[in-house]
Design a protein around this motif. Structure first.
Motif, PDB file in Angstrom:
ATOM      1  N   HIS A  28      33.921  54.005  38.094  1.00 12.76           N
ATOM      2  CA  HIS A  28      34.004  53.316  36.793  1.00 12.76           C
ATOM      3  C   HIS A  28      34.985  52.156  36.746  1.00 12.76           C
ATOM      4  O   HIS A  28      35.011  51.435  35.760  1.00 12.76           O
ATOM      5  N   CYS A  29      35.843  51.989  37.723  1.00 14.74           N
ATOM      6  CA  CYS A  29      36.920  50.993  37.584  1.00 14.74           C
ATOM      7  C   CYS A  29      36.921  49.929  38.680  1.00 14.74           C
ATOM      8  O   CYS A  29      37.192  48.765  38.402  1.00 14.74           O
ATOM      9  N   TRP A  46      35.333  39.377  26.563  1.00 14.89           N
ATOM     10  CA  TRP A  46      34.312  40.204  27.196  1.00 14.89           C
ATOM     11  C   TRP A  46      32.942  39.748  26.744  1.00 14.89           C
ATOM     12  O   TRP A  46      32.435  40.193  25.729  1.00 14.89           O
ATOM     13  N   GLN A  86      45.181  53.152  28.311  1.00 11.76           N
ATOM     14  CA  GLN A  86      43.952  52.350  28.203  1.00 11.76           C
ATOM     15  C   GLN A  86      42.713  53.232  28.090  1.00 11.76           C
ATOM     16  O   GLN A  86      41.810  52.922  27.323  1.00 11.76           O
ATOM     17  N   ALA A 103      40.015  41.866  37.524  1.00 12.72           N
ATOM     18  CA  ALA A 103      41.145  42.595  36.930  1.00 12.72           C
ATOM     19  C   ALA A 103      42.445  42.279  37.667  1.00 12.72           C
ATOM     20  O   ALA A 103      42.428  41.918  38.842  1.00 12.72           O
ATOM     21  N   PRO A 104      43.587  42.448  36.973  1.00 11.35           N
ATOM     22  CA  PRO A 104      44.868  42.023  37.566  1.00 11.35           C
ATOM     23  C   PRO A 104      45.372  42.907  38.705  1.00 11.35           C
ATOM     24  O   PRO A 104      46.223  42.480  39.460  1.00 11.35           O
ATOM     25  N   MET A 105      44.877  44.150  38.824  1.00 10.58           N
ATOM     26  CA  MET A 105      45.386  44.994  39.924  1.00 10.58           C
ATOM     27  C   MET A 105      44.255  45.849  40.491  1.00 10.58           C
ATOM     28  O   MET A 105      43.265  46.100  39.830  1.00 10.58           O
ATOM     29  N   CYS A 155      35.770  46.119  39.061  1.00 11.25           N
ATOM     30  CA  CYS A 155      36.656  45.036  38.597  1.00 11.25           C
ATOM     31  C   CYS A 155      38.060  45.155  39.188  1.00 11.25           C
ATOM     32  O   CYS A 155      38.709  44.150  39.454  1.00 11.25           O
ATOM     33  N   HIS A 156      38.533  46.394  39.353  1.00  7.33           N
ATOM     34  CA  HIS A 156      39.904  46.597  39.840  1.00  7.33           C
ATOM     35  C   HIS A 156      39.905  46.739  41.350  1.00  7.33           C
ATOM     36  O   HIS A 156      40.095  47.833  41.900  1.00  7.33           O
ATOM     37  N   TRP A 174      50.568  52.319  38.001  1.00  6.94           N
ATOM     38  CA  TRP A 174      49.906  51.996  36.739  1.00  6.94           C
ATOM     39  C   TRP A 174      49.554  53.234  35.926  1.00  6.94           C
ATOM     40  O   TRP A 174      48.874  53.137  34.905  1.00  6.94           O
ATOM     41  N   ALA A 214      49.991  53.231  32.069  1.00  8.53           N
ATOM     42  CA  ALA A 214      49.127  52.215  31.441  1.00  8.53           C
ATOM     43  C   ALA A 214      47.673  52.670  31.500  1.00  8.53           C
ATOM     44  O   ALA A 214      46.904  52.494  30.548  1.00  8.53           O
ATOM     45  N   ILE A 215      47.289  53.289  32.614  1.00  5.17           N
ATOM     46  CA  ILE A 215      45.910  53.764  32.765  1.00  5.17           C
ATOM     47  C   ILE A 215      45.604  54.823  31.705  1.00  5.17           C
ATOM     48  O   ILE A 215      44.577  54.777  31.031  1.00  5.17           O
ATOM     49  N   MET A 256      39.614  50.712  28.172  1.00  6.98           N
ATOM     50  CA  MET A 256      39.084  50.588  29.532  1.00  6.98           C
ATOM     51  C   MET A 256      38.220  51.799  29.814  1.00  6.98           C
ATOM     52  O   MET A 256      38.604  52.908  29.433  1.00  6.98           O
TER      53      MET A 256
HETATM   54  C1  HEC Z   1      34.379  45.077  33.746  1.00  5.23           C
HETATM   55  C2  HEC Z   1      35.599  45.019  34.477  1.00  5.23           C
HETATM   56  C3  HEC Z   1      36.596  46.151  34.343  1.00  5.23           C
HETATM   57  C4  HEC Z   1      36.363  47.519  34.471  1.00  5.23           C
HETATM   58  C5  HEC Z   1      35.054  48.208  34.791  1.00  5.23           C
HETATM   59  C6  HEC Z   1      37.634  48.150  34.266  1.00  5.23           C
HETATM   60  N1  HEC Z   1      38.602  47.217  34.022  1.00  5.23           N
HETATM   61 FE1  HEC Z   1      40.567  47.579  33.582  1.00  5.23          FE
HETATM   62  N2  HEC Z   1      40.888  45.587  33.299  1.00  5.23           N
HETATM   63  C7  HEC Z   1      39.968  44.590  33.521  1.00  5.23           C
HETATM   64  C8  HEC Z   1      40.581  43.292  33.240  1.00  5.23           C
HETATM   65  C9  HEC Z   1      39.910  41.928  33.394  1.00  5.23           C
HETATM   66  C10 HEC Z   1      41.883  43.560  32.809  1.00  5.23           C
HETATM   67  C11 HEC Z   1      42.947  42.531  32.370  1.00  5.23           C
HETATM   68  C12 HEC Z   1      42.652  41.972  31.025  1.00  5.23           C
HETATM   69  C13 HEC Z   1      42.737  42.978  29.941  1.00  5.23           C
HETATM   70  O1  HEC Z   1      43.722  43.745  29.897  1.00  5.23           O
HETATM   71  O2  HEC Z   1      41.832  43.003  29.104  1.00  5.23           O
HETATM   72  C14 HEC Z   1      42.040  45.004  32.840  1.00  5.23           C
HETATM   73  C15 HEC Z   1      43.196  45.675  32.487  1.00  5.23           C
HETATM   74  C16 HEC Z   1      43.439  47.021  32.708  1.00  5.23           C
HETATM   75  C17 HEC Z   1      44.709  47.687  32.478  1.00  5.23           C
HETATM   76  C18 HEC Z   1      45.925  47.049  31.870  1.00  5.23           C
HETATM   77  C19 HEC Z   1      46.762  46.386  32.918  1.00  5.23           C
HETATM   78  C20 HEC Z   1      48.030  45.844  32.290  1.00  5.23           C
HETATM   79  O3  HEC Z   1      48.370  44.710  32.579  1.00  5.23           O
HETATM   80  O4  HEC Z   1      48.648  46.583  31.496  1.00  5.23           O
HETATM   81  C21 HEC Z   1      44.552  48.997  32.879  1.00  5.23           C
HETATM   82  C22 HEC Z   1      45.614  50.087  32.882  1.00  5.23           C
HETATM   83  C23 HEC Z   1      43.187  49.146  33.325  1.00  5.23           C
HETATM   84  N3  HEC Z   1      42.535  47.939  33.201  1.00  5.23           N
HETATM   85  C24 HEC Z   1      42.626  50.330  33.792  1.00  5.23           C
HETATM   86  C25 HEC Z   1      41.257  50.498  34.042  1.00  5.23           C
HETATM   87  C26 HEC Z   1      40.676  51.768  34.400  1.00  5.23           C
HETATM   88  C27 HEC Z   1      41.448  53.071  34.615  1.00  5.23           C
HETATM   89  C28 HEC Z   1      39.330  51.544  34.531  1.00  5.23           C
HETATM   90  C29 HEC Z   1      38.251  52.562  34.833  1.00  5.23           C
HETATM   91  C30 HEC Z   1      38.311  53.805  34.132  1.00  5.23           C
HETATM   92  C31 HEC Z   1      39.079  50.140  34.251  1.00  5.23           C
HETATM   93  N4  HEC Z   1      40.292  49.550  33.970  1.00  5.23           N
HETATM   94  C32 HEC Z   1      37.835  49.532  34.316  1.00  5.23           C
HETATM   95  C33 HEC Z   1      38.662  44.757  33.950  1.00  5.23           C
HETATM   96  C34 HEC Z   1      38.024  45.977  34.082  1.00  5.23           C
END
Ligand code: HEC
Length: 420
Positions: free
Chosen positions: A43-44, A358, A74, A54-56, A47-48, A67, A70-71, A80
Protein backbone atom coordinates in the motif's frame (compact mmCIF):
# COMPACT_ATOMS: atom_id res chain seq x y z
CA UNK A 1 12.49 -18.43 -15.23
CA UNK A 2 13.73 -19.16 -11.75
CA UNK A 3 13.80 -15.40 -10.96
CA UNK A 4 10.28 -14.87 -12.24
CA UNK A 5 8.98 -17.74 -10.15
CA UNK A 6 10.69 -16.34 -7.07
CA UNK A 7 9.21 -12.90 -7.65
CA UNK A 8 5.73 -14.32 -8.09
CA UNK A 9 6.10 -16.35 -4.97
CA UNK A 10 7.14 -13.23 -3.02
CA UNK A 11 4.09 -11.32 -4.28
CA UNK A 12 1.80 -14.19 -3.38
CA UNK A 13 3.22 -14.24 0.12
CA UNK A 14 2.65 -10.52 0.46
CA UNK A 15 -1.02 -10.54 -0.38
CA UNK A 16 -1.73 -13.62 1.68
CA UNK A 17 -0.05 -12.08 4.71
CA UNK A 18 -1.92 -8.80 4.56
CA UNK A 19 -5.34 -10.20 3.80
CA UNK A 20 -6.02 -11.60 7.26
CA UNK A 21 -4.65 -11.30 10.77
CA UNK A 22 -2.37 -14.21 11.58
CA UNK A 23 -4.13 -15.85 14.53
CA UNK A 24 -1.20 -15.45 16.89
CA UNK A 25 -0.83 -11.63 16.81
CA UNK A 26 -2.91 -11.23 19.95
CA UNK A 27 -0.29 -13.09 21.98
CA UNK A 28 2.98 -12.24 20.22
CA UNK A 29 4.42 -8.82 19.42
CA UNK A 30 3.64 -7.30 16.02
CA UNK A 31 6.85 -6.92 14.03
CA UNK A 32 8.00 -5.18 10.90
CA UNK A 33 9.23 -8.39 9.28
CA UNK A 34 6.09 -10.48 9.89
CA UNK A 35 3.25 -7.97 9.83
CA UNK A 36 4.09 -4.42 8.78
CA UNK A 37 6.44 -4.78 5.79
CA UNK A 38 3.81 -6.69 3.78
CA UNK A 39 1.35 -3.82 4.32
CA UNK A 40 3.91 -1.17 3.33
CA UNK A 41 4.94 -3.14 0.26
CA UNK A 42 1.37 -3.44 -0.89
CA UNK A 43 0.00 0.00 0.00
CA UNK A 44 2.86 2.48 0.44
CA UNK A 45 6.03 1.83 -1.51
CA UNK A 46 4.59 2.56 -4.94
CA UNK A 47 5.16 6.17 -3.77
CA UNK A 48 7.48 5.71 -0.78
CA UNK A 49 10.45 4.33 -2.67
CA UNK A 50 13.64 5.97 -3.94
CA UNK A 51 12.90 8.15 -6.99
CA UNK A 52 9.13 8.26 -6.41
CA UNK A 53 6.94 11.17 -5.35
CA UNK A 54 6.96 10.72 -1.56
CA UNK A 55 9.66 12.35 0.61
CA UNK A 56 10.99 9.12 2.17
CA UNK A 57 11.30 5.41 1.40
CA UNK A 58 9.39 2.84 3.47
CA UNK A 59 10.89 -0.25 1.84
CA UNK A 60 13.18 -1.44 4.66
CA UNK A 61 13.00 -1.45 8.44
CA UNK A 62 15.96 0.95 8.71
CA UNK A 63 14.18 3.43 6.43
CA UNK A 64 10.78 3.09 8.10
CA UNK A 65 11.70 3.05 11.78
CA UNK A 66 12.50 6.79 12.13
CA UNK A 67 9.02 7.61 10.74
CA UNK A 68 7.06 5.27 13.01
CA UNK A 69 5.11 7.94 14.93
CA UNK A 70 4.34 10.00 11.82
CA UNK A 71 3.20 6.81 10.08
CA UNK A 72 0.82 5.96 12.90
CA UNK A 73 -0.69 9.46 12.83
CA UNK A 74 -1.08 9.50 9.07
CA UNK A 75 -2.73 6.08 8.81
CA UNK A 76 -4.98 6.46 11.86
CA UNK A 77 -6.23 9.81 10.56
CA UNK A 78 -6.64 8.21 7.12
CA UNK A 79 -4.47 10.81 5.42
CA UNK A 80 -2.21 8.04 4.05
CA UNK A 81 -2.53 6.35 1.66
CA UNK A 82 -4.12 9.37 -0.06
CA UNK A 83 -7.68 8.69 -1.23
CA UNK A 84 -10.45 11.26 -1.44
CA UNK A 85 -13.57 9.62 -2.85
CA UNK A 86 -16.61 9.43 -0.57
CA UNK A 87 -16.73 5.68 0.24
CA UNK A 88 -20.55 5.75 0.19
CA UNK A 89 -20.61 6.42 -3.56
CA UNK A 90 -19.16 4.07 -6.16
CA UNK A 91 -16.48 1.39 -6.08
CA UNK A 92 -13.06 1.96 -7.58
CA UNK A 93 -10.43 -0.47 -8.78
CA UNK A 94 -7.59 1.78 -7.62
CA UNK A 95 -8.99 2.45 -4.14
CA UNK A 96 -5.80 2.31 -2.05
CA UNK A 97 -7.30 2.77 1.40
CA UNK A 98 -6.08 0.47 4.18
CA UNK A 99 -8.47 -1.97 5.80
CA UNK A 100 -9.34 -1.35 9.45
CA UNK A 101 -7.28 -4.42 10.27
CA UNK A 102 -4.16 -2.99 8.58
CA UNK A 103 -4.57 0.35 10.39
CA UNK A 104 -4.89 -1.54 13.65
CA UNK A 105 -1.74 -3.60 12.98
CA UNK A 106 0.31 -0.48 12.19
CA UNK A 107 -1.00 1.41 15.24
CA UNK A 108 -0.24 -1.54 17.55
CA UNK A 109 3.22 -2.00 16.03
CA UNK A 110 4.12 1.65 16.73
CA UNK A 111 2.55 1.47 20.20
CA UNK A 112 4.73 -1.56 21.02
CA UNK A 113 7.93 0.31 20.10
CA UNK A 114 8.02 -0.55 16.36
CA UNK A 115 10.18 -3.70 16.69
CA UNK A 116 11.92 -5.25 13.70
CA UNK A 117 11.37 -8.95 14.51
CA UNK A 118 13.66 -11.83 13.57
CA UNK A 119 14.54 -13.25 10.20
CA UNK A 120 15.06 -11.70 6.80
CA UNK A 121 12.89 -8.79 5.66
CA UNK A 122 10.39 -9.65 2.90
CA UNK A 123 11.57 -8.80 -0.61
CA UNK A 124 9.69 -5.82 -2.07
CA UNK A 125 7.91 -6.29 -5.40
CA UNK A 126 10.15 -5.87 -8.42
CA UNK A 127 11.15 -2.33 -9.35
CA UNK A 128 11.63 -2.51 -13.17
CA UNK A 129 14.12 0.38 -13.16
CA UNK A 130 11.54 2.53 -11.46
CA UNK A 131 8.73 1.92 -13.99
CA UNK A 132 5.56 1.20 -12.04
CA UNK A 133 3.77 -0.15 -15.08
CA UNK A 134 6.33 -2.94 -15.50
CA UNK A 135 9.01 -3.00 -18.17
CA UNK A 136 7.85 -0.68 -20.98
CA UNK A 137 7.81 -1.84 -24.62
CA UNK A 138 8.55 1.71 -25.78
CA UNK A 139 10.13 4.66 -23.98
CA UNK A 140 9.97 8.12 -25.56
CA UNK A 141 11.97 11.02 -24.19
CA UNK A 142 11.83 14.79 -24.75
CA UNK A 143 14.15 15.35 -27.68
CA UNK A 144 15.67 18.48 -26.11
CA UNK A 145 15.99 18.94 -22.35
CA UNK A 146 13.99 21.89 -21.03
CA UNK A 147 15.45 24.21 -18.39
CA UNK A 148 12.95 25.09 -15.67
CA UNK A 149 14.20 28.23 -13.91
CA UNK A 150 14.37 28.49 -10.12
CA UNK A 151 11.74 31.24 -9.88
CA UNK A 152 8.99 32.96 -11.81
CA UNK A 153 6.13 31.80 -14.00
CA UNK A 154 6.76 29.48 -16.94
CA UNK A 155 4.34 29.66 -19.86
CA UNK A 156 2.84 26.36 -21.07
CA UNK A 157 5.37 24.40 -23.11
CA UNK A 158 4.58 22.21 -26.13
CA UNK A 159 6.83 19.42 -27.38
CA UNK A 160 6.54 16.85 -30.14
CA UNK A 161 8.08 13.39 -30.18
CA UNK A 162 7.73 11.10 -33.22
CA UNK A 163 6.81 7.52 -32.29
CA UNK A 164 8.17 6.07 -35.56
CA UNK A 165 5.63 3.27 -35.19
CA UNK A 166 5.06 1.41 -38.43
CA UNK A 167 1.84 -0.26 -37.31
CA UNK A 168 -1.00 0.58 -34.91
CA UNK A 169 -0.29 -0.40 -31.31
CA UNK A 170 -2.64 -0.80 -28.35
CA UNK A 171 -1.63 0.96 -25.15
CA UNK A 172 -2.29 -1.20 -22.09
CA UNK A 173 -0.44 1.02 -19.64
CA UNK A 174 1.31 4.35 -19.84
CA UNK A 175 3.56 6.15 -17.38
CA UNK A 176 4.85 9.70 -17.51
CA UNK A 177 8.10 10.29 -15.65
CA UNK A 178 9.29 13.89 -15.37
CA UNK A 179 12.93 14.26 -14.29
CA UNK A 180 11.72 16.00 -11.12
CA UNK A 181 8.09 15.40 -10.39
CA UNK A 182 7.82 18.60 -8.29
CA UNK A 183 8.42 20.86 -11.30
CA UNK A 184 5.44 19.51 -13.26
CA UNK A 185 2.03 20.89 -12.30
CA UNK A 186 0.39 18.91 -15.04
CA UNK A 187 1.31 17.27 -18.30
CA UNK A 188 -1.00 16.01 -21.03
CA UNK A 189 -0.05 13.56 -23.75
CA UNK A 190 -1.81 13.59 -27.13
CA UNK A 191 -1.18 11.30 -30.08
CA UNK A 192 -1.43 13.30 -33.30
CA UNK A 193 -2.07 11.07 -36.29
CA UNK A 194 0.40 11.44 -39.13
CA UNK A 195 -0.13 14.51 -41.28
CA UNK A 196 1.21 17.99 -41.75
CA UNK A 197 2.29 19.85 -38.63
CA UNK A 198 -0.12 22.49 -37.39
CA UNK A 199 0.98 25.97 -36.39
CA UNK A 200 1.20 26.37 -32.63
CA UNK A 201 -1.29 29.25 -32.59
CA UNK A 202 -4.00 27.03 -34.10
CA UNK A 203 -3.82 24.62 -31.20
CA UNK A 204 -5.91 25.00 -28.10
CA UNK A 205 -5.28 21.88 -26.07
CA UNK A 206 -7.84 22.46 -23.36
CA UNK A 207 -10.73 21.92 -25.74
CA UNK A 208 -12.62 18.69 -25.66
CA UNK A 209 -11.68 15.99 -28.07
CA UNK A 210 -14.76 13.85 -28.38
CA UNK A 211 -16.18 12.95 -31.77
CA UNK A 212 -19.40 14.88 -32.29
CA UNK A 213 -21.45 11.76 -32.90
CA UNK A 214 -20.54 10.59 -29.40
CA UNK A 215 -20.67 13.74 -27.33
CA UNK A 216 -23.15 16.17 -28.81
CA UNK A 217 -22.29 19.46 -27.19
CA UNK A 218 -18.52 19.44 -27.13
CA UNK A 219 -16.10 21.15 -29.48
CA UNK A 220 -15.15 18.99 -32.45
CA UNK A 221 -11.67 17.45 -32.36
CA UNK A 222 -8.88 19.85 -33.23
CA UNK A 223 -6.64 19.21 -36.15
CA UNK A 224 -3.45 19.75 -34.23
CA UNK A 225 -3.72 17.51 -31.26
CA UNK A 226 -5.30 14.14 -31.79
CA UNK A 227 -6.64 11.98 -28.98
CA UNK A 228 -5.55 12.51 -25.41
CA UNK A 229 -3.88 9.32 -24.29
CA UNK A 230 -2.65 10.23 -20.83
CA UNK A 231 -2.24 13.03 -18.38
CA UNK A 232 -0.81 13.60 -14.93
CA UNK A 233 -1.36 16.27 -12.33
CA UNK A 234 0.21 16.54 -8.92
CA UNK A 235 0.08 13.11 -7.28
CA UNK A 236 -1.53 11.23 -10.23
CA UNK A 237 -0.55 7.57 -10.55
CA UNK A 238 0.07 5.97 -13.98
CA UNK A 239 -2.84 4.59 -16.01
CA UNK A 240 -3.04 0.82 -16.28
CA UNK A 241 -6.10 -0.13 -18.33
CA UNK A 242 -8.04 -3.30 -17.47
CA UNK A 243 -7.17 -6.37 -19.57
CA UNK A 244 -9.31 -6.49 -22.68
CA UNK A 245 -9.31 -2.69 -22.98
CA UNK A 246 -6.64 -0.37 -24.41
CA UNK A 247 -6.09 2.93 -26.20
CA UNK A 248 -5.11 2.96 -29.85
CA UNK A 249 -1.83 4.52 -30.90
CA UNK A 250 -1.95 4.89 -34.68
CA UNK A 251 1.04 4.05 -36.84
CA UNK A 252 3.14 7.15 -37.46
CA UNK A 253 1.59 9.09 -34.57
CA UNK A 254 3.48 12.04 -33.22
CA UNK A 255 3.23 12.46 -29.47
CA UNK A 256 2.42 16.05 -28.59
CA UNK A 257 2.99 17.09 -25.02
CA UNK A 258 1.54 20.05 -23.28
CA UNK A 259 3.39 20.76 -20.04
CA UNK A 260 2.75 23.20 -17.25
CA UNK A 261 6.01 23.58 -15.36
CA UNK A 262 6.16 25.29 -12.00
CA UNK A 263 9.22 26.73 -10.31
CA UNK A 264 10.45 25.29 -7.01
CA UNK A 265 13.30 27.61 -5.95
CA UNK A 266 15.91 25.36 -7.61
CA UNK A 267 16.52 25.25 -11.35
CA UNK A 268 15.88 21.86 -12.90
CA UNK A 269 16.67 20.45 -16.34
CA UNK A 270 13.70 18.33 -17.33
CA UNK A 271 13.80 15.50 -19.81
CA UNK A 272 10.46 13.79 -19.25
CA UNK A 273 10.16 10.16 -20.33
CA UNK A 274 6.97 8.36 -21.33
CA UNK A 275 6.81 4.58 -21.05
CA UNK A 276 4.25 2.45 -22.91
CA UNK A 277 3.27 -1.16 -22.32
CA UNK A 278 1.46 -2.50 -25.37
CA UNK A 279 -1.30 -5.11 -25.35
CA UNK A 280 -0.25 -8.39 -26.93
CA UNK A 281 -3.34 -8.46 -29.15
CA UNK A 282 -6.06 -5.97 -30.13
CA UNK A 283 -8.46 -5.46 -27.21
CA UNK A 284 -12.19 -6.18 -27.28
CA UNK A 285 -12.86 -2.61 -26.15
CA UNK A 286 -11.19 0.61 -27.27
CA UNK A 287 -10.90 3.30 -24.60
CA UNK A 288 -10.92 7.01 -25.35
CA UNK A 289 -10.49 10.04 -23.13
CA UNK A 290 -12.36 13.31 -23.44
CA UNK A 291 -12.29 16.51 -21.46
CA UNK A 292 -15.32 17.78 -19.64
CA UNK A 293 -14.72 21.49 -19.06
CA UNK A 294 -16.66 24.59 -18.17
CA UNK A 295 -14.61 27.67 -18.93
CA UNK A 296 -17.29 30.29 -18.43
CA UNK A 297 -17.39 31.20 -14.76
CA UNK A 298 -16.43 33.97 -12.37
CA UNK A 299 -15.89 33.04 -8.73
CA UNK A 300 -16.76 36.12 -6.68
CA UNK A 301 -14.28 37.40 -4.07
CA UNK A 302 -14.55 36.13 -0.49
CA UNK A 303 -17.07 33.42 -1.38
CA UNK A 304 -16.84 30.12 0.49
CA UNK A 305 -18.89 27.96 -1.88
CA UNK A 306 -19.30 28.71 -5.56
CA UNK A 307 -20.55 25.85 -7.74
CA UNK A 308 -19.71 25.48 -11.44
CA UNK A 309 -21.44 22.82 -13.52
CA UNK A 310 -20.18 21.16 -16.70
CA UNK A 311 -21.95 18.54 -18.82
CA UNK A 312 -21.26 16.02 -21.54
CA UNK A 313 -24.18 14.64 -23.59
CA UNK A 314 -23.80 11.11 -24.90
CA UNK A 315 -25.47 10.54 -28.26
CA UNK A 316 -24.70 6.80 -28.35
CA UNK A 317 -24.66 3.92 -25.88
CA UNK A 318 -21.35 4.02 -24.08
CA UNK A 319 -19.58 3.01 -20.88
CA UNK A 320 -17.59 5.13 -18.44
CA UNK A 321 -14.29 3.80 -17.15
CA UNK A 322 -12.52 6.60 -15.25
CA UNK A 323 -13.09 10.14 -14.00
CA UNK A 324 -10.29 12.59 -13.22
CA UNK A 325 -11.46 15.89 -11.68
CA UNK A 326 -9.02 18.80 -11.88
CA UNK A 327 -9.21 22.20 -10.25
CA UNK A 328 -6.63 24.44 -8.61
CA UNK A 329 -6.03 25.95 -5.17
CA UNK A 330 -9.64 27.06 -4.65
CA UNK A 331 -11.03 23.64 -5.56
CA UNK A 332 -13.21 22.51 -2.63
CA UNK A 333 -15.29 19.53 -3.74
CA UNK A 334 -16.45 17.63 -6.80
CA UNK A 335 -19.29 15.36 -7.71
CA UNK A 336 -20.35 13.52 -10.86
CA UNK A 337 -23.87 12.34 -11.68
CA UNK A 338 -25.22 10.43 -14.62
CA UNK A 339 -28.69 11.53 -15.71
CA UNK A 340 -30.40 9.09 -18.03
CA UNK A 341 -32.87 10.08 -20.78
CA UNK A 342 -35.79 9.51 -18.38
CA UNK A 343 -34.26 11.95 -15.90
CA UNK A 344 -33.09 9.32 -13.38
CA UNK A 345 -29.99 10.60 -11.61
CA UNK A 346 -27.24 8.26 -10.46
CA UNK A 347 -24.32 9.55 -8.37
CA UNK A 348 -21.00 8.21 -9.72
CA UNK A 349 -18.28 9.88 -7.67
CA UNK A 350 -18.08 12.43 -4.88
CA UNK A 351 -14.87 14.03 -3.66
CA UNK A 352 -16.07 15.94 -0.61
CA UNK A 353 -12.68 17.47 0.21
CA UNK A 354 -10.84 18.06 -3.00
CA UNK A 355 -7.08 18.50 -2.46
CA UNK A 356 -5.05 20.25 -5.14
CA UNK A 357 -2.04 18.10 -4.21
CA UNK A 358 -3.81 14.90 -5.24
CA UNK A 359 -5.12 14.92 -8.82
CA UNK A 360 -6.37 11.35 -8.62
CA UNK A 361 -7.90 9.43 -11.53
CA UNK A 362 -10.80 7.36 -10.19
CA UNK A 363 -11.05 4.04 -12.03
CA UNK A 364 -14.46 2.34 -11.72
CA UNK A 365 -14.41 -1.22 -10.44
CA UNK A 366 -16.73 -2.14 -13.29
CA UNK A 367 -17.58 0.26 -16.12
CA UNK A 368 -20.72 2.38 -15.80
CA UNK A 369 -23.24 1.76 -18.61
CA UNK A 370 -24.45 4.96 -20.32
CA UNK A 371 -27.65 4.97 -22.39
CA UNK A 372 -27.72 7.13 -25.51
CA UNK A 373 -29.27 10.46 -24.56
CA UNK A 374 -27.75 10.52 -21.06
CA UNK A 375 -25.88 13.44 -19.56
CA UNK A 376 -22.76 13.23 -17.44
CA UNK A 377 -22.97 16.19 -15.12
CA UNK A 378 -20.03 17.38 -13.05
CA UNK A 379 -20.28 19.93 -10.27
CA UNK A 380 -17.14 21.58 -8.94
CA UNK A 381 -17.34 23.80 -5.88
CA UNK A 382 -14.74 26.49 -5.23
CA UNK A 383 -13.75 28.18 -1.97
CA UNK A 384 -12.51 31.72 -2.55
CA UNK A 385 -12.83 32.76 1.10
CA UNK A 386 -9.95 33.78 3.37
CA UNK A 387 -10.68 30.62 5.41
CA UNK A 388 -9.20 28.54 2.57
CA UNK A 389 -5.55 28.40 3.65
CA UNK A 390 -4.35 27.70 0.12
CA UNK A 391 -6.20 30.68 -1.36
CA UNK A 392 -3.64 32.96 -3.04
CA UNK A 393 -5.99 36.00 -3.06
CA UNK A 394 -9.52 36.03 -1.58
CA UNK A 395 -10.09 39.56 -2.95
CA UNK A 396 -9.80 38.43 -6.56
CA UNK A 397 -12.69 37.59 -8.86
CA UNK A 398 -11.37 34.33 -10.29
CA UNK A 399 -11.79 33.07 -13.86
CA UNK A 400 -10.60 30.16 -15.97
CA UNK A 401 -6.86 30.40 -16.58
CA UNK A 402 -3.73 28.36 -17.00
CA UNK A 403 -1.79 29.40 -13.93
CA UNK A 404 -2.34 27.82 -10.52
CA UNK A 405 -3.61 31.18 -9.18
CA UNK A 406 -6.40 31.05 -11.83
CA UNK A 407 -8.98 28.29 -11.71
CA UNK A 408 -10.09 25.36 -13.82
CA UNK A 409 -13.26 23.33 -13.95
CA UNK A 410 -11.92 20.42 -15.92
CA UNK A 411 -12.23 16.65 -15.79
CA UNK A 412 -10.82 13.89 -17.93
CA UNK A 413 -13.39 11.22 -18.73
CA UNK A 414 -12.41 7.83 -20.15
CA UNK A 415 -15.20 6.06 -22.03
CA UNK A 416 -15.82 3.35 -24.59
CA UNK A 417 -18.55 3.09 -27.19
CA UNK A 418 -20.41 -0.20 -27.05
CA UNK A 419 -20.26 -2.03 -30.32
CA UNK A 420 -23.80 -2.41 -31.76
C1 HEC B 1 0.06 7.82 -4.01
C2 HEC B 1 1.33 7.98 -3.37
C3 HEC B 1 1.45 7.64 -1.90
C4 HEC B 1 1.05 6.47 -1.25
C5 HEC B 1 0.40 5.25 -1.86
C6 HEC B 1 1.41 6.65 0.13
N1 HEC B 1 2.00 7.87 0.32
FE1 HEC B 1 2.63 8.66 2.09
N2 HEC B 1 3.13 10.40 1.16
C7 HEC B 1 3.08 10.63 -0.19
C8 HEC B 1 3.55 11.98 -0.48
C9 HEC B 1 3.68 12.61 -1.86
C10 HEC B 1 3.84 12.56 0.76
C11 HEC B 1 4.36 13.99 1.01
C12 HEC B 1 3.29 15.01 0.83
C13 HEC B 1 2.20 14.90 1.83
O1 HEC B 1 2.50 14.77 3.04
O2 HEC B 1 1.04 14.95 1.43
C14 HEC B 1 3.56 11.56 1.77
C15 HEC B 1 3.73 11.74 3.13
C16 HEC B 1 3.66 10.74 4.08
C17 HEC B 1 3.99 10.90 5.49
C18 HEC B 1 4.35 12.20 6.14
C19 HEC B 1 5.82 12.47 6.04
C20 HEC B 1 6.17 13.73 6.80
O3 HEC B 1 6.89 14.55 6.25
O4 HEC B 1 5.67 13.88 7.94
C21 HEC B 1 3.86 9.66 6.08
C22 HEC B 1 4.15 9.31 7.53
C23 HEC B 1 3.43 8.75 5.05
N3 HEC B 1 3.31 9.42 3.86
C24 HEC B 1 3.16 7.39 5.25
C25 HEC B 1 2.57 6.57 4.29
C26 HEC B 1 2.18 5.20 4.56
C27 HEC B 1 2.42 4.46 5.87
C28 HEC B 1 1.61 4.74 3.40
C29 HEC B 1 0.98 3.38 3.17
C30 HEC B 1 0.12 2.88 4.19
C31 HEC B 1 1.64 5.81 2.42
N4 HEC B 1 2.24 6.90 3.02
C32 HEC B 1 1.18 5.70 1.12
C33 HEC B 1 2.66 9.73 -1.16
C34 HEC B 1 2.08 8.50 -0.90
Amino acid sequence: MRLVAAALFALGAVSAASSQVPPDTATRPITFVADVAPIFHKHCISCHRAGEMAPMSLVTYAESRPWAKAIRNQVVERRMPPWFADPAIGHFANDIRLSDRDVDVIARWVGEGAPRGDGPEPTPPENNDGWRIGKPDLVLKLQQPFDVPARGIVEYQYFQIPTNLTEDRWVQAIEIRPTDRRTVHHLRVFARPPGPDVPRAAISPDRSLCPEEVCGDLEPPLAGFGPNIASIGVGTLPDVFPLGTAKRLKAGSVISLHVHYVTTGTSVTDQTEIGFVFAKSPPAIELKTISLAQEKFVIPPKTASHAVVGTVHFQVDAALWTLGPHSHLRGKSWRFDLIDPEGQQRPLLAVPQFDFNWQTHYVFDSPIPVKAGSRLQATAVFDNSPANQDNPDPDAAVRWGNQTTDEMMFASVTYSVKSP
